[in-house]
Design a protein around this motif. Structure first.
Motif, PDB file in Angstrom:
ATOM      1  N   GLY A  29       0.794  -1.228   0.000  1.00  0.00           N
ATOM      2  CA  GLY A  29       0.000   0.000   0.000  1.00  0.00           C
ATOM      3  C   GLY A  29       0.825   1.276   0.000  1.00  0.00           C
ATOM      4  O   GLY A  29       0.276   2.363   0.114  1.00  0.00           O
ATOM      5  N   GLY A  30       2.136   1.149  -0.117  1.00  0.00           N
ATOM      6  CA  GLY A  30       2.963   2.344  -0.296  1.00  0.00           C
ATOM      7  C   GLY A  30       3.392   3.017   0.986  1.00  0.00           C
ATOM      8  O   GLY A  30       3.878   4.146   0.961  1.00  0.00           O
ATOM      9  N   VAL A  31       3.243   2.343   2.132  1.00  0.00           N
ATOM     10  CA  VAL A  31       3.753   2.924   3.375  1.00  0.00           C
ATOM     11  C   VAL A  31       5.246   2.602   3.442  1.00  0.00           C
ATOM     12  O   VAL A  31       5.623   1.436   3.367  1.00  0.00           O
ATOM     13  CB  VAL A  31       3.022   2.345   4.603  1.00  0.00           C
ATOM     14  N   ALA A  32       6.067   3.652   3.555  1.00  0.00           N
ATOM     15  CA  ALA A  32       7.516   3.433   3.563  1.00  0.00           C
ATOM     16  C   ALA A  32       7.898   2.640   4.808  1.00  0.00           C
ATOM     17  O   ALA A  32       7.544   3.018   5.917  1.00  0.00           O
ATOM     18  CB  ALA A  32       8.252   4.761   3.535  1.00  0.00           C
ATOM     19  N   ILE A  33       8.627   1.538   4.615  1.00  0.00           N
ATOM     20  CA  ILE A  33       8.955   0.666   5.744  1.00  0.00           C
ATOM     21  C   ILE A  33       9.930   1.360   6.687  1.00  0.00           C
ATOM     22  O   ILE A  33      10.051   0.994   7.849  1.00  0.00           O
ATOM     23  CB  ILE A  33       9.494  -0.695   5.238  1.00  0.00           C
ATOM     24  N   PHE A  34      10.630   2.420   6.200  1.00  0.00           N
ATOM     25  CA  PHE A  34      11.529   3.168   7.082  1.00  0.00           C
ATOM     26  C   PHE A  34      10.868   4.412   7.654  1.00  0.00           C
ATOM     27  O   PHE A  34      11.531   5.325   8.125  1.00  0.00           O
ATOM     28  CB  PHE A  34      12.818   3.529   6.357  1.00  0.00           C
ATOM     29  N   GLY A  35       9.537   4.436   7.589  1.00  0.00           N
ATOM     30  CA  GLY A  35       8.817   5.480   8.294  1.00  0.00           C
ATOM     31  C   GLY A  35       8.704   6.793   7.546  1.00  0.00           C
ATOM     32  O   GLY A  35       9.353   7.014   6.524  1.00  0.00           O
ATOM     33  N   GLY A  36       7.838   7.650   8.060  1.00  0.00           N
ATOM     34  CA  GLY A  36       7.753   9.014   7.564  1.00  0.00           C
ATOM     35  C   GLY A  36       6.748   9.265   6.461  1.00  0.00           C
ATOM     36  O   GLY A  36       6.343  10.396   6.270  1.00  0.00           O
ATOM     37  N   SER A  37       6.377   8.241   5.716  1.00  0.00           N
ATOM     38  CA  SER A  37       5.401   8.508   4.664  1.00  0.00           C
ATOM     39  C   SER A  37       4.501   7.301   4.427  1.00  0.00           C
ATOM     40  O   SER A  37       4.810   6.189   4.822  1.00  0.00           O
ATOM     41  CB  SER A  37       6.100   8.916   3.359  1.00  0.00           C
ATOM     42  N   GLY A  38       3.391   7.569   3.768  1.00  0.00           N
ATOM     43  CA  GLY A  38       2.394   6.545   3.499  1.00  0.00           C
ATOM     44  C   GLY A  38       1.098   6.889   4.212  1.00  0.00           C
ATOM     45  O   GLY A  38       1.089   7.692   5.138  1.00  0.00           O
ATOM     46  N   THR A  39      -0.005   6.292   3.741  1.00  0.00           N
ATOM     47  CA  THR A  39      -1.306   6.591   4.334  1.00  0.00           C
ATOM     48  C   THR A  39      -2.021   5.294   4.688  1.00  0.00           C
ATOM     49  O   THR A  39      -1.700   4.229   4.157  1.00  0.00           O
ATOM     50  CB  THR A  39      -2.211   7.363   3.359  1.00  0.00           C
ATOM     51  N   VAL A  40      -3.000   5.400   5.591  1.00  0.00           N
ATOM     52  CA  VAL A  40      -3.801   4.222   5.912  1.00  0.00           C
ATOM     53  C   VAL A  40      -4.667   3.821   4.725  1.00  0.00           C
ATOM     54  O   VAL A  40      -4.984   2.646   4.563  1.00  0.00           O
ATOM     55  CB  VAL A  40      -4.688   4.455   7.151  1.00  0.00           C
ATOM     56  N   TYR A  41      -5.027   4.800   3.876  1.00  0.00           N
ATOM     57  CA  TYR A  41      -5.836   4.452   2.691  1.00  0.00           C
ATOM     58  C   TYR A  41      -5.046   3.486   1.811  1.00  0.00           C
ATOM     59  O   TYR A  41      -5.569   2.495   1.312  1.00  0.00           O
ATOM     60  CB  TYR A  41      -6.199   5.711   1.917  1.00  0.00           C
ATOM     61  N   GLY A  42      -3.770   3.804   1.605  1.00  0.00           N
ATOM     62  CA  GLY A  42      -2.925   2.929   0.807  1.00  0.00           C
ATOM     63  C   GLY A  42      -2.832   1.542   1.423  1.00  0.00           C
ATOM     64  O   GLY A  42      -2.961   0.531   0.729  1.00  0.00           O
ATOM     65  N   ALA A  43      -2.638   1.498   2.744  1.00  0.00           N
ATOM     66  CA  ALA A  43      -2.489   0.211   3.424  1.00  0.00           C
ATOM     67  C   ALA A  43      -3.761  -0.631   3.255  1.00  0.00           C
ATOM     68  O   ALA A  43      -3.687  -1.843   2.993  1.00  0.00           O
ATOM     69  CB  ALA A  43      -2.195   0.428   4.903  1.00  0.00           C
ATOM     70  N   VAL A  44      -4.924   0.006   3.375  1.00  0.00           N
ATOM     71  CA  VAL A  44      -6.182  -0.738   3.220  1.00  0.00           C
ATOM     72  C   VAL A  44      -6.357  -1.193   1.778  1.00  0.00           C
ATOM     73  O   VAL A  44      -6.763  -2.335   1.513  1.00  0.00           O
ATOM     74  CB  VAL A  44      -7.373   0.126   3.693  1.00  0.00           C
ATOM     75  N   LEU A  45      -6.014  -0.320   0.836  1.00  0.00           N
ATOM     76  CA  LEU A  45      -6.067  -0.741  -0.575  1.00  0.00           C
ATOM     77  C   LEU A  45      -5.133  -1.928  -0.779  1.00  0.00           C
ATOM     78  O   LEU A  45      -5.459  -2.869  -1.513  1.00  0.00           O
ATOM     79  CB  LEU A  45      -5.647   0.423  -1.485  1.00  0.00           C
ATOM     80  N   GLY A  46      -3.975  -1.902  -0.136  1.00  0.00           N
ATOM     81  CA  GLY A  46      -3.039  -3.022  -0.223  1.00  0.00           C
ATOM     82  C   GLY A  46      -3.676  -4.307   0.291  1.00  0.00           C
ATOM     83  O   GLY A  46      -3.545  -5.374  -0.320  1.00  0.00           O
ATOM     84  N   ALA A  47      -4.385  -4.195   1.422  1.00  0.00           N
ATOM     85  CA  ALA A  47      -5.038  -5.375   1.993  1.00  0.00           C
ATOM     86  C   ALA A  47      -6.094  -5.913   1.036  1.00  0.00           C
ATOM     87  O   ALA A  47      -6.202  -7.126   0.804  1.00  0.00           O
ATOM     88  CB  ALA A  47      -5.663  -5.017   3.347  1.00  0.00           C
ATOM     89  N   VAL A  48      -6.883  -5.001   0.448  1.00  0.00           N
ATOM     90  CA  VAL A  48      -7.929  -5.425  -0.498  1.00  0.00           C
ATOM     91  C   VAL A  48      -7.288  -6.070  -1.722  1.00  0.00           C
ATOM     92  O   VAL A  48      -7.748  -7.115  -2.214  1.00  0.00           O
ATOM     93  CB  VAL A  48      -8.803  -4.221  -0.911  1.00  0.00           C
ATOM     94  N   LEU A  49      -6.199  -5.472  -2.211  1.00  0.00           N
ATOM     95  CA  LEU A  49      -5.536  -6.016  -3.403  1.00  0.00           C
ATOM     96  C   LEU A  49      -5.033  -7.433  -3.137  1.00  0.00           C
ATOM     97  O   LEU A  49      -5.258  -8.349  -3.936  1.00  0.00           O
ATOM     98  CB  LEU A  49      -4.374  -5.104  -3.817  1.00  0.00           C
ATOM     99  N   LEU A  50      -4.378  -7.629  -1.987  1.00  0.00           N
ATOM    100  CA  LEU A  50      -3.836  -8.956  -1.686  1.00  0.00           C
ATOM    101  C   LEU A  50      -4.960  -9.980  -1.547  1.00  0.00           C
ATOM    102  O   LEU A  50      -4.862 -11.102  -2.063  1.00  0.00           O
ATOM    103  CB  LEU A  50      -2.985  -8.917  -0.416  1.00  0.00           C
ATOM    104  N   ALA A  51      -6.070  -9.582  -0.875  1.00  0.00           N
ATOM    105  CA  ALA A  51      -7.196 -10.511  -0.740  1.00  0.00           C
ATOM    106  C   ALA A  51      -7.799 -10.821  -2.105  1.00  0.00           C
ATOM    107  O   ALA A  51      -8.163 -11.965  -2.406  1.00  0.00           O
ATOM    108  CB  ALA A  51      -8.258  -9.910   0.181  1.00  0.00           C
ATOM    109  N   SER A  52      -7.884  -9.800  -2.959  1.00  0.00           N
ATOM    110  CA  SER A  52      -8.452 -10.000  -4.292  1.00  0.00           C
ATOM    111  C   SER A  52      -7.589 -10.938  -5.109  1.00  0.00           C
ATOM    112  O   SER A  52      -8.094 -11.780  -5.857  1.00  0.00           O
ATOM    113  CB  SER A  52      -8.579  -8.660  -5.031  1.00  0.00           C
ATOM    114  N   ILE A  53      -6.281 -10.773  -4.990  1.00  0.00           N
ATOM    115  CA  ILE A  53      -5.384 -11.640  -5.757  1.00  0.00           C
ATOM    116  C   ILE A  53      -5.569 -13.091  -5.327  1.00  0.00           C
ATOM    117  O   ILE A  53      -5.661 -13.997  -6.174  1.00  0.00           O
ATOM    118  CB  ILE A  53      -3.924 -11.187  -5.591  1.00  0.00           C
ATOM    119  N   SER A  54      -5.653 -13.315  -4.015  1.00  0.00           N
ATOM    120  CA  SER A  54      -5.859 -14.681  -3.542  1.00  0.00           C
ATOM    121  C   SER A  54      -7.136 -15.259  -4.129  1.00  0.00           C
ATOM    122  O   SER A  54      -7.144 -16.385  -4.653  1.00  0.00           O
ATOM    123  CB  SER A  54      -5.960 -14.702  -2.012  1.00  0.00           C
TER     124      SER A  54
END
Lengths: 355, 503
Positions: free
Chosen positions: A282-307
C-alpha cells in the motif's frame, strides 16, 4: 504574529530582488504520492477486469462480498500497523494479539452467555490495547528495537494464548446467535465487518492527517532526532502508536470470532506477515515518515483479491504463495525506483536553481 | 551605553559542567545572555561550543551548575521546556523532516488549531508565507523539505525560530552553508530581532561575522571558560589567541617540497546535481587543499574520485592510468587512500580493537594462507601506532575508548600502512584537540615531503592557508578557483567560496 510580520517588512522590501526558486518539486512529488495509491487502484481494476473476463462469476455480488469480508480483518490490522510503521517501527505481534483477543472473547461468550456483545467487544479492544502497551513500553521506554521486541511478544502472547486455552476449542455452537450474526450481517448490502473496517479507516485517516499527534507520528519516522529537537514527546507518541495497533488487533480478534465462530489458540497464526505485506504494497515506507492508511487498506484489499482471483483462475494453491511473494517484491522495487526517480529529479532541480 | 545592563540576563549559565563518559566536554563555564544584545561564542572545534548550545536548548542536562532564566534557577528537562522558556535554536545541521512540507516543518509541535483540535492548514500556510515574505525569500510553503538546498533548509530553520516567540535566539554556525547574500539577509533578520529585545547567541568560526554582529564574546578552549570580553575592546588577533591559546603561526609546520609527477588527475568529473565538470591535478609531493562552503560538493568529489559514488561523466587517472569508476578496491589497488570526514561512521569500526582497525584496509598483507595472522596484524598496528605517536593503553582496546585525535591517528595509520601514493583526507582535524592537530599537520607535511600527493578537504581557513601548496575552491558544485600558496589569503579563498570571486 502581526507585530512580527510588520517588524520584518523592512528587510523584505530591501531584498525583494532576491532570486526566486520556482516551486517545481512539490507538484512532482505530490503527483508521485498520488500515483502510489492510484497505482493500487489501477492494479485492482486490471485484476477484476481480467479475472472477470475469464470467469464472470468473479464479479458476482457474492464473490465481491466474500473478498470484502476476507480483506476487512487484515485491513483493520493494516491500519494499526501503518500507525506503527510510520514512526519507523514495526509490530510483528499483531497476529498473536488477534489470537488472544479472539479466544478470550469467544471464551467469555461461550461460558457466560449473558454478557452483552458490545461489552465483550470492548473487552477485546482493551485486551489488545494492553498487549500494545507492553510492546510500546518495550520499544518506546526500554528502547528495545521494535523488530526484536515484537518478535518476542509475538511468541509470548501466543504462549499465553496456548496456556489459557489448554487445548480447548470454542465452537460456533457454543456462542450466542446474536454475536455470530454480527459476522455475517449486512447493512445496505455491505458486510458489517467491512463497514467496521471502513469506519476505522476514515477515523484514523482523518486523525493522521488533521490532528497534531498524527502529524507528529510522521515527523518521528521522518527524522527521529529532529523530532526530539522539535519538542515532540517521541516516547509517548511511539507508545500510543503501539497501543493503537494493539487495540485495533483486539478489535480484529472480536471480528475474527464473529466471522468464523470456531476459535482455538492457533487463530490468525502467521497473519502478521500478510498485514505487513498489505502495508508495504500500500505504499507505506517501511523506514517510516510517509504513506497513508488508505494505501495500506487498498493493499489489503488487493492482496485478498489476488488470492481470490488465483483461486478462481484455478492456480495451484502452492503457486499462490509464490505469486503473492513476487507481488510484494514488485511493489517494493517499484517503490524504490519511484523514490530514486524523485530523488534524481529533485537533485537536478536544485542544480538548475543553483546554476 | 552602560557596560552591564541593570536587568538580570534573560538566560544564563552559572558554573556549568558536563562530561560524556570520561570525556570532559564543559568545565565550570558561565555565560550571560542579555535582552537586545548579540553575544558570540568562540572557540575551536571540540572546545565545547556545541555542548553548551545543547545544554541551553534542553537537549543535555548539566552535571553541575545552574541554568538561570530571568535570574531565577530553571531546569530544562527536554527541548520542549527550553522552547516554552522562549529559547529558539538554529542548529549547524538543519533538523528538518524530509517527508513533510515546509509549512509542517515550521509549525511541527505547535500547529495552529481550528475546530475539533484540527490543524488549521490554511492558517499555517498563510503564516509560513508571511514569514518567508518577511525574510524576503520565495519558498513554497507546500514544498516537501526533501530536496531543498542546504541554504533553503537553513532558511526554513530560521523561519521556524522566528515563528516561535523567541526571547533567546541561538545560532550554531548558521552561516557555514550560506553565500554572501544569504548571510547578509540573515544578519538583517537577526538585527531586527535583536533590536526588538531578543537575546542572541551566535556561534561562528568566521571572525569578521563575530565582529560585525556581536557586542560581547565568550571564548572557550578545551571545555573551559577562557574569557568574556566586549568586542569593542579587542582585535581579531586577540580573539584568535584566546581561542587557540598560542600564537597562530606556530600551528602549521609546513615543509617546502618540490612537486614531482602528476599523481592524481581528475578530468571533467561530473555527478549530476552534485558537482559539475571538476578537473584538477595533484602532483607527488604536493599538498592541495580543496576549500569551499559546506555543501559545495567537496566531499562528494572525493567520494567519486575514490569510487564510492559513480560519476555520471569524466574520469580519474592515478599515475597516468585511468581508474575504473565506482570501484574503491580498484582505487586502493592504484594507490589511493581516503580518510573520510566522519570517522565514527565511516572511518572506524568503533567496537573493534585498535590493531584490527589498523589492519582492516590491508588484510591481504597480514594473511598467512587463508587465515589472518594475529601476530602480523599486531606488528603492523604497533609499527604505525609508534610512528604516529598514538596514545593508547593496549592495542587490543576498542578504538571507541580513544580521544578524537587519537581515533583520527588510527584512521590515518590504517591508510598509511598501505603506503598510498595519493592520500585524500576529508576534514582531517575536525573535532580534535590543538596538540594532535599540529601533529596531524606535521604528518601530512612529512608525507608530502616523502613524495605522497595529498588532497586535503578542509573547512578551516587557517588550516587551508597554512598547509596547502595550492588551494582549489569549490562553489555550488563547481571548481571556481585554483589559487597558488603565495596568493591564497582568507579574502581570496572566501571570495571564491561564496561565489564572489572571478570564476
Amino acid at each position: 504574529m502581526s507585530g512580527r510580520e510588520t517588524g520584518l517588512a523592512a528587510p523584505a522590501a530591501e531584498s525583494a530582488a532576491a532570486p526566486a526558486p520556482p516551486p517545481r518539486g512539490d507538484r512532482l512529488v505530490s503527483r508521485v504520492a498520488r500515483v502510489r495509491e492510484l497505482g493500487i487502484v489501477v492494479a485492482l481494476v486490471l485484476l477484476f477486469a481480467v479475472t472477470g473476463a475469464v470467469n464472470p462469476g468473479f464479479l458476482s455480488p457474492d464473490s465481491l462480498r466474500d473478498i470484502l469480508l476476507n480483506s476487512s480483518i487484515v485491513a483493520v490490522l493494516a491500519i494499526g500497523q501503518t500507525l506503527v510503521v510510520i514512526t519507523r517501527n514495526v509490530d510483528l505481534s499483531v497476529s498473536s494479539v488477534v489470537g488472544l483477543s479472539a479466544f478470550g472473547g469467544a471464551l467469555v461468550l461461550a461460558d457466560h452467555p449473558g454478557v452483552p456483545a458490545p461489552l465483550v467487544i470492548a473487552g477485546c479492544v482493551l485486551l489488545g490495547a494492553l498487549c500494545g502497551a507492553v510492546n510500546g513500553l518495550l520499544v518506546g521506554v526500554a528502547a528495545v528495537p521494535a523488530l526484536v521486541a515484537t518478535l518476542g511478544t509475538l511468541y509470548a502472547f501466543r504462549g499465553v494464548d496456548y496456556a489459557w486455552a489448554g487445548g480447548r476449542q470454542v465452537n460456533a455452537a457454543d456462542m450466542p446467535e446474536g454475536f455470530l450474526a454480527l459476522g455475517s450481517a449486512s447493512v445496505l448490502g455491505l458486510p458489517l465487518l467491512a463497514l467496521v473496517a471502513l469506519a476505522v479507516l476514515l477515523a484514523v485517516g482523518w486523525a493522521l492527517r488533521n490532528l497534531p499527534p498524527g502529524r507528529e507520528l510522521y515527523a518521528i519516522g521522518s527524522n527521529p532526532e529532529a523530532a526530539v529537537l522539535a519538542g515532540i514527546r517521541v516516547r509517548r507518541r511511539v507508545v500510543a502508536a503501539f497501543v493503537a495497533s494493539g487495540a485495533l488487533a483486539g478489535l480484529a480478534g472480536a471480528m475474527w470470532a464473529a466471522r468464523f465462530g470456531t476459535v482455538d489458540a492457533t487463530v490468525a497464526t502467521g497473519k502478521e506477515l500478510d498485514v505487513i505485506a498489505a502495508v508495504v504494497v500500500g505504499g507505506v515506507a517501511i523506514f517510516g515518515g510517509s504513506g497513508t492508511v488508505y494505501g495500506a487498506v487498498l493493499g489489503a484489499v488487493l492482496l485478498a483479491s489476488i488470492s481470490s482471483a488465483l483461486a478462481v483462475l484455478r492456480v495451484d494453491a502452492l503457486a499462490q504463495t509464490a505469486i503473492n511473494g513476487a507481488l510484494i517484491i514488485t511493489a517494493i522495487v517499484l517503490d524504490r525506483v519511484l523514490a530514486l526517480r524523485v530523488a534524481a529529479a529533485l537533485r537536478r532541480r536544485r542544480y538548475r536553481d543553483a546554476a | 551605553m552602560p557596560d552591564r545592563p541593570p536587568v538580570p540576563p534573560v538566560l544564563a549559565l552559572h558554573r556549568v559542567s558536563k562530561s560524556f563518559g570520561a570525556v570532559r566536554a564543559l568545565h565550570e563555564v558561565s555565560l550571560e545572555l542579555f535582552a537586545g544584545e548579540a553575544h558570540a561564542l568562540a572557540g575551536e572545534n571540540g572546545a565545547g561550543k556545541s555542548t553548551l548550545v545543547k545544554i541551553l536548548s534542553g537537549l543535555h542536562r548539566p552535571d553541575a551548575g545552574r541554568i538561570l532564566l530571568d535570574g531565577e534557577p530553571a531546569e530544562f528537562h527536554g527541548p520542549a521546556d527550553a522552547q516554552r522558556a522562549g529559547v529558539a535554536v538554529i542548529y549547524q545541521e538543519p533538523t528538518l523532516f524530509p517527508d513533510l512540507s515546509v509549512t509542517e516543518n515550521i509549525f511541527m509541535g505547535r500547529q495552529p488549531r481550528a475546530r475539533f483540535g484540527r490543524i488549521d492548514r490554511p492558517a499555517a500556510r498563510r503564516r509560513a508565507a508571511a514569514l518567508f515574505a518577511g525574510l524576503g525569500v520565495q519558498l513554497d510553503p507546500d514544498q516537501p523539505a526533501r530536496g531543498l538546498s542546504i541554504a533553503d533548509q537553513q532558511l526554513v530553520e530560521i523561519a521556524k525560530a522566528l515563528s516561535r516567540d523567541a526571547r533567546v535566539l541561538i545560532m550554531d554556525e548558521p552561516t557555514a552553508a550560506l553565500s554572501g547574500n544569504e548571510v547578509a539577509r540573515l544578519f538583517g533578520v537577526v538585527e531586527a530581532l535583536r533590536a526588538r529585545g531578543c537575546a542572541v547567541l551566535f556561534v561562528s568560526h568566521r571572525l569578521e561575522e563575530i565582529f560585525e554582529l556581536c557586542r560581547r564574546v565568550t571564548t572557550l578552549r578545551d571545555g573551559a571558560f577562557v574569557s568574556g570580553d566586549l568586542i569593542a575592546d579587542m582585535t581579531p588577533d586577540d580573539l584568535v589567541r584566546r581561542m587557540v591559546g598560542r600564537e597562530p603561526e606556530a600551528l602549521f609546520p609546513k615543509l617546502d617540497t618540490v612537486p614531482g609527477q602528476v599523481a592524481l588527475a581528475v578530468r571533467r568529473l561530473t555527478r549530476e546535481g552534485v558537482f559539475t565538470d571538476v578537473s584538477f591535478e595533484v602532483r607527488a609531493g604536493e599538498v592541495v587543499a580543496l576549500a569551499g562552503l559546506v555543501g559545495a560538493g567537496r566531499s562528494e568529489v572525493a567520494r567519486a574520485v575514490f569510487g564510492v559514488d559513480r560519476p555520471d561523466a569524466g574520469r580519474v587517472e592515478v599515475g597516468g592510468r585511468r581508474l575504473r569508476p565506482a570501484s574503491p578496491s580498484a582505487a586502493m589497488a592504484a594507490g589511493l587512500a581516503l580518510v573520510p570526514e566522519d570517522r565514527r561512521q565511516q572511518g572506524l569500526i568503533m567496537d573493534l580493537s585498535i590493531e584490527r582497525n589498523i589492519a582492516l584496509a590491508g588484510l591481504p598483507a597480514v594473511r598467512r594462507g587463508p587465515l589472518i595472522s594475529r601476530a602480523a596484524e599486531r606488528a603492523r598496528a604497533h609499527d604505525w601506532a609508534v610512528r604516529l605517536r598514538l596514545k593508547f593503553a593496549r592495542l587490543a582496546d576498542p578504538v571507541g575508548v580513544l580521544s578524537g585525535g587519537n581515533q583520527q591517528k588510527v584512521v590515518l595509520a590504517k591508510w598509511l600502512a598501505r603506503k598510498p601514493s595519493v592520500l585524500i583526507v576529508d576534514e582531517p582535524t575536525r573535532g580534535i584537540d590543538v596538540g594532535t592537530k599540529a601533529e596531524v599537520h606535521r604528518l601530512l607535511s612529512e608525507l608530502a615531503a616523502g613524495g605522497v600527493a595529498v588532497l586535503m578537504i578542509s573547512s578551516e581557513l587557517p588550516e587551508v592557508l597554512g598547509m596547502a601548496d595550492r588551494v582549489l575552491v569549490m562553489h555550488e558544485g563547481r571548481l571556481v578557483a585554483d589559487i597558488p600558496r603565495a596568493e591564497a589569503t582568507e579574502e581570496s579563498v572566501m571570495a571564491a567560496a561564496t561565489g564572489r570571486g572571478a570564476a
